[in-house]
Design a protein around this motif. Structure first.
Motif, short mmCIF file in Angstrom:
data_model
loop_
_atom_site.label_atom_id
_atom_site.label_comp_id
_atom_site.label_asym_id
_atom_site.label_seq_id
_atom_site.Cartn_x
_atom_site.Cartn_y
_atom_site.Cartn_z
N ASN A 300 -13.38 -50.45 20.67
CA ASN A 300 -14.19 -49.99 21.80
C ASN A 300 -14.87 -51.21 22.40
O ASN A 300 -15.16 -52.18 21.70
CB ASN A 300 -15.24 -49.00 21.27
CG ASN A 300 -16.04 -48.31 22.37
OD1 ASN A 300 -15.78 -48.48 23.57
ND2 ASN A 300 -17.04 -47.55 21.97
N HIS A 301 -15.10 -51.18 23.68
CA HIS A 301 -16.01 -52.17 24.26
C HIS A 301 -17.41 -51.98 23.67
O HIS A 301 -17.76 -50.88 23.23
CB HIS A 301 -16.08 -51.99 25.78
CG HIS A 301 -14.77 -52.23 26.49
ND1 HIS A 301 -14.49 -51.72 27.73
CD2 HIS A 301 -13.68 -52.94 26.13
CE1 HIS A 301 -13.29 -52.11 28.11
NE2 HIS A 301 -12.77 -52.85 27.14
N VAL A 302 -18.19 -53.02 23.67
CA VAL A 302 -19.53 -52.96 23.10
C VAL A 302 -20.52 -53.57 24.08
O VAL A 302 -20.21 -54.57 24.75
CB VAL A 302 -19.57 -53.68 21.72
CG1 VAL A 302 -19.21 -55.16 21.84
CG2 VAL A 302 -20.92 -53.50 21.05
N LEU A 303 -21.71 -52.96 24.21
CA LEU A 303 -22.68 -53.44 25.19
C LEU A 303 -24.09 -53.40 24.63
O LEU A 303 -24.35 -52.82 23.58
CB LEU A 303 -22.61 -52.61 26.47
CG LEU A 303 -22.80 -51.09 26.45
CD1 LEU A 303 -24.20 -50.64 26.07
CD2 LEU A 303 -22.44 -50.50 27.80
N THR A 304 -24.98 -54.03 25.36
CA THR A 304 -26.42 -53.90 25.13
C THR A 304 -27.07 -53.89 26.51
O THR A 304 -26.39 -53.71 27.52
CB THR A 304 -26.96 -55.01 24.22
OG1 THR A 304 -28.33 -54.74 23.92
CG2 THR A 304 -26.83 -56.38 24.85
#
Length: 525
Positions: A300-304
């Motif tokens: 999965n793409h990961v973000l903050t």
């Protein structure tokens, strides 16, 4: 089996809606679509500004990850749609194809026929919505300030993320028309429901594939009563009544097409004895086909988020709350962008928003992650949720690139162009200054980008689950067509890529000759 259809499609999500529409273009073909979710669609689905209110609600599977070592052991929410329209009811409506090299890499890894040149016609088949700056009511002025700030930092303006060079700052094309969401439900499924050769069953969860010898001949599903308390508009097949509650079997005379998504599709294969033989035996599941790649390669793409309280009053929500973005590369020389910074003219974290409602956010995300996880059965109960492990930030490069994205977001917020919208930084906050601080912040706050894929990977090696025609290895009459077949998720919001996969899958299915066992009139009891 008392009922027969030519094709049984498991799941009325993004891919299932496309398949339902395209396959029933042939009036001589009978198609059954089984959807685990109920038929009523909340009003918030149609409101492009209301997507955040749908997460963890009644049309979300409400999956949770196993504890994530890269996130200090946190458990993450992994939203997936459970209703006609699937996750296209939950997504943020960005119409992003991805970079050409994404698909060329698929082909290089064994997915022959899936290069950018070959898939582009399927993207062009999709209805392309106008860019956000041409949308109803115009863009949010904070979104325009974000683009001006990116230009001040030297980033080029991208006229269209889907044409030419993807890298740069620009407006998203949005799947919104006349102020309403245009997901797979509205664009594909509902226009096809008037066809007499399409049957949709809601509240019908597929619990097993019927495999006889080396052939999938149908499915077993649990029909539940429709929940009486559900509200909203109803999506109902007008051609057939729902069967009585209970377990039912149905035969597919041509193919079963699994379109449950990157979490549910591998779960169904494993429940049906298709997967890693050792793990299946350990859980008491009879092995039908040994495919060790089922459930592996999940990612999965990961973000903050970087959030800042605004000096200027942020206007009321418009469109999807996220009209503009920056795609860029973490290092020079990459074939395509691996970082996406989406601008959101609202607080990303609800707790922060309660204290500081006049807040805007930049969401740095790693869109070519190196980390890989898995989907596995918790146990043999077909109704139990599977174990979900995205394995966020397991690879050091994902952590370092996400830190880099946070630094870049701070640089953009600090520009003169953005100064009217920058009163004080709330996340990470002024006390987070060193690289060590930033790594700790990222591990504490990073989360799902909702772009799951890869768990039934397409290819030709021993860990591939489907071949380049999306046929499951070792089983005749069975395909998978959804985000799970992606060797790697594309470097952008991946809803449009799922539509592309399903459009191409429909063509592959239509081109398949009538199975020999069907031509011979073989009967399966």
């Amino acid at each position: 089996m008392k009922e027969e259809f030519d094709y049984v499609v498991v799941g009325a999500g993004t891919a299932g809606c496309v398949l339902a529409n395209r396959l029933t273009e042939d009036p001589d073909v009978r198609v059954l679509v089984l959807e685990a979710g109920a038929s009523r669609i909340p009003a918030e689905v149609d409101d492009p500004t209301a997507w955040h209110r749908l997460l963890d609600g009644r049309i979300d599977w409400k999956h949770r990850s196993v504890p994530q070592p890269g996130l200090n052991g946190r458990i993450t929410h992994e939203p997936r749609g459970r209703a006609p329209g699937g996750s296209s009811n939950l997504y943020l409506m960005m119409h992003v194809w991805g970079h050409p090299s994404d698909y060329d890499n698929w082909a290089h890894q064994g997915a022959a026929g899936w290069s950018y040149r070959e898939v582009r016609p399927y993207f062009e088949r999709l209805a392309t919505r106008p860019a956000a700056d041409a949308g109803q009511g115009g863009p949010n002025p904070a979104s325009e300030a974000f683009l001006d700030a990116c230009a001040e930092r030297g980033f080029p303006r991208a006229a269209d993320f889907n044409e030419g060079v993807m890298s740069g700052a620009g407006w998203h094309r949005l799947d919104i028309a006349d102020g309403r969401r245009r997901g797979a439900l509205a664009s594909y499924l509902e226009p096809a429901l008037g066809r007499p050769n399409l049957t949709l069953r809601t509240s019908a969860q597929t619990i097993g594939l019927t495999v006889i010898g080396d052939t999938c001949v149908g499915v077993e599903y649990l029909q539940r009563p429709e929940p009486p308390e559900a509200t909203g508009r109803q999506v109902r097949d007008t051609h057939a009544e729902h069967p009585r509650p209970g377990v039912h079997q149905v035969r597919a005379t041509r193919e079963v097409i699994v379109a449950g998504g990157a979490i549910e599709s591998p779960k169904l294969l494993m429940l049906s004895g298709i997967g890693n033989p050792d793990r299946l035996r350990a859980q008491g599941t009879a092995v039908k086909v040994g495919l060790p790649g089922v459930g592996e390669n999940f990612h999965n793409h990961v973000l903050t988020a970087v959030m800042t309280e605004s000096r200027t009053a942020v206007p009321a929500p418009r469109q999807n709350l996220s009209e503009s973005a920056l795609f860029t590369s973490s290092v020079p020389g990459l074939t395509g962008p691996d970082l996406q910074l989406a601008f959101v003219h609202a607080p990303f974290d609800p707790a922060v928003g309660e204290r500081h409602p006049n807040t805007v956010s930049i969401l740095p995300g790693v869109v070519r992650p190196a980390s890989r996880g898995w989907i596995r059965l918790a146990h043999g109960d077909a109704l139990a949720k599977p174990l979900v492990n995205p394995n966020y930030l397991a690879d050091r490069s994902d952590l370092e690139r996400l830190v880099q994205g946070v630094k870049l977001a701070r640089d953009i917020i600090g520009t003169s162009a953005f100064s009217p919208w920058n009163k004080q930084e709330l996340w990470p906050g002024p006390t987070v200054t060193t690289d060590a601080d930033l790594r700790a912040f990222v591990r504490r706050t990073a989360d799902s980008y909702h772009h799951h894929g890869g768990s039934c990977r397409m290819g030709t090696d021993d860990m591939s689950v489907v071949d380049p025609q999306l046929r499951v290895y070792g089983v005749r009459g069975l395909r998978v067509a959804d985000a799970s077949v992606m060797p790697a998720v594309p470097s952008g919001n991946c809803h449009s890529a799922v539509l592309m996969i399903a459009e191409r899958a429909a063509d592959l299915v239509k081109a398949e000759p009538l199975p020999a066992y069907l031509r011979k009139g073989t009967s399966y009891a």
